[in-house]
Design an enzyme around this catalytic site. Structure first.
Site, short mmCIF file in Angstrom:
data_model
loop_
_atom_site.label_atom_id
_atom_site.label_comp_id
_atom_site.label_asym_id
_atom_site.label_seq_id
_atom_site.Cartn_x
_atom_site.Cartn_y
_atom_site.Cartn_z
N GLY A 1 -49.90 -39.74 -11.79
CA GLY A 1 -48.57 -40.29 -11.56
C GLY A 1 -47.48 -39.23 -11.55
CD GLU B 1 -54.47 -40.51 -10.21
OE1 GLU B 1 -55.07 -39.58 -9.60
OE2 GLU B 1 -53.25 -40.71 -10.11
CB ALA C 1 -49.88 -43.52 -15.65
CD GLU D 1 -50.01 -41.54 -7.80
OE1 GLU D 1 -49.99 -41.71 -9.04
OE2 GLU D 1 -50.65 -42.28 -7.04
#
Ligand SMILES: CC(C)(O)CC(=O)SCCNC(=O)CCNC(=O)[C@H](O)C(C)(C)COP(=O)(O)OP(=O)(O)OC[C@H]1O[C@@H](n2cnc3c(N)ncnc32)[C@H](O)[C@@H]1OP(=O)(O)O
Length: 258
Positions: free
Chosen positions: A109, A132, A65, A112
Site C-alpha cells: 500500500g 503482498e 497496509a 500504491e
C-alpha cells in the site's frame, strides 16, 4: 485538528505532510489513513496552498497496509467497511498536484499510495515493491493497474508475482519515479518543485493535472477533446490574460489563481 500519526506543516505555498509512525515503518493503519485524508482535504481547500508534498521517514515512506491490524479481519468486515476504498482514495480526489517524496521502503500500500500521487521523487535509498504475494494476498489499492501502466506488463508481473523490490535507479529508468535525489535533499527538492508549481496559475495547474490523469481513462480521441475543452476554458481566466500580457511586456507574471 490534532494529528497523531502525521505531521502537517506549510512551506510557503506548499503543504507538507509527513507520515509519522516510525516504529511501524509508517504502516498505513485506518487512523493514519483517516488523518491523511483530513490533511489532504484541508490543503486542497486552502487557497494559500498551491501544491502538496507527501513524504515519510528516511527508512520508510510506508511499508504498506498495517498487516497486524488487518490480519484477523473477516470478509464481511472488510466488505462492509469498504476497506481500502473510502479511506485510501482521498488523494485521488485532490485537485492540487500531490508530489510523493519517497525515501526507504515504499511497499504494498505504500507503493500504491505513492502511485496515487501525481509524481514520485525518489531518494537514492528508495525501494519500491508489491510484496503482498508473500502474505497470501495480492495488491488491493490499485497496484496491479498503476504499476502496470507505469512500468509495463513484464516488469509489473515480475514485481507483483515474485515480490521483488525495485531500487531508485530502476524506478527512474522504468518511469515509476520522475527523478532521483540524494536522501538528504529529498524533502528540499520536493518542496522546491512544489514551490515552482505553486507559483504558477492555480487553474491552469489543476486543469493540466486533470488532463494528464484523464490519459489513464480515455481513448486518445476522447482525451484530446477533453484537453481542448480545458485549454479553451482557460481563456476565461485572469491568469491567462496576465500570463500572456507579462510575456509580451517582458516582465514576470503575477498570477492570482483565478
Ligand atoms: C494495501 C494492500 C491491499 O495492497 C495490502 C498491503 O499493503 S499488505 C502489506 C505489504 N507490505 C509488506 O508486506 C511489507 C511488510 N514489512 C516488511 O517486509 C519489513 O518490515 C521491511 C522489509 C519493510 C523492513 O524490514 P526490517 O528493516 O527488518 O524491519 P522490521 O523489523 O520488519 O519492521 C519494523 C517494525 O515495523 C513493523 N512493520 C513493518 N511493516 C509493517 C506492516 N506492513 N504492517 C504492520 N507492521 C509493520 C514490524 O512489525 C516491526 O514492528 P515490531 O513487530 O518490531 O513491533
Amino acid at each position: 485538528m490534532a494529528h497523531e500519526m502525521i505531521l502537517v506543516e506549510t512551506r510557503g505555498r506548499v503543504g507538507l505532510i509527513t507520515l509519522n509512525r516510525p516504529k511501524a515503518l509508517n504502516a498505513l493503519c485506518d487512523q493514519l489513513m483517516e488523518e491523511l485524508g483530513q490533511a489532504l482535504r484541508a490543503f486542497d481547500a486552502d487557497p494559500a496552498i498551491g501544491c502538496i508534498v507527501l513524504t515519510g521517514s528516511e527508512k520508510a515512506f510506508a511499508a504498506g497496509a498495517d498487516i497486524k491490524e488487518m490480519k484477523d479481519r473477516t470478509y464481511p468486515a472488510v466488505y462492509f467497511d469498504d476497506f481500502i476504498g473510502k479511506r485510501w482514495e482521498t488523494v485521488l480526489t485532490v485537485q492540487k498536484p500531490v508530489i510523493a517524496a519517497v525515501a526507504g521502503f515504499a511497499l504494498g500500500g505504500g507503493c500504491e499510495l505513492a502511485m496515487m500521487c501525481d509524481m514520485i521523487i525518489a531518494a537514492e535509498n528508495a525501494k519500491f515493491g508489491q510484496p503482498e504475494i508473500n502474505l497470501g494476498i495480492m495488491p488491493g489499492a490499485g497496484g496491479t493497474q498503476r504499476l502496470t501502466r507505469a512500468v509495463g506488463k513484464s516488469k509489473a508481473m515480475d514485481m507483483i508475482l515474485t515480490g521483488r523490490m525495485m531500487d531508485a535507479a530502476e524506478a527512474e529508468r522504468s518511469n515509476l519515479a520522475c527523478r532521483v535525489v540524494p536522501v538528504a535533499d529529498l524533502v528540499t527538492e520536493a518542496v522546491k518543485m512544489g514551490e515552482k508549481i505553486a507559483s504558477l496559475s492555480g487553474p491552469s495547474v489543476a486543469m493540466a493535472k486533470e488532463a494528464v490523469n484523464a490519459a489513464y481513462e480515455m481513448t486518445l480521441k476522447e482525451g484530446v477533446r477533453f484537453e481542448r475543452r480545458l485549454f479553451l476554458s482557460l481563456f476565461s481566466t485572469e491568469d491567462q490574460k496576465e500570463g500572456m500580457a507579462a510575456f509580451a511586456e517582458k516582465r514576470p507574471a503575477q498570477f492570482r489563481h483565478r
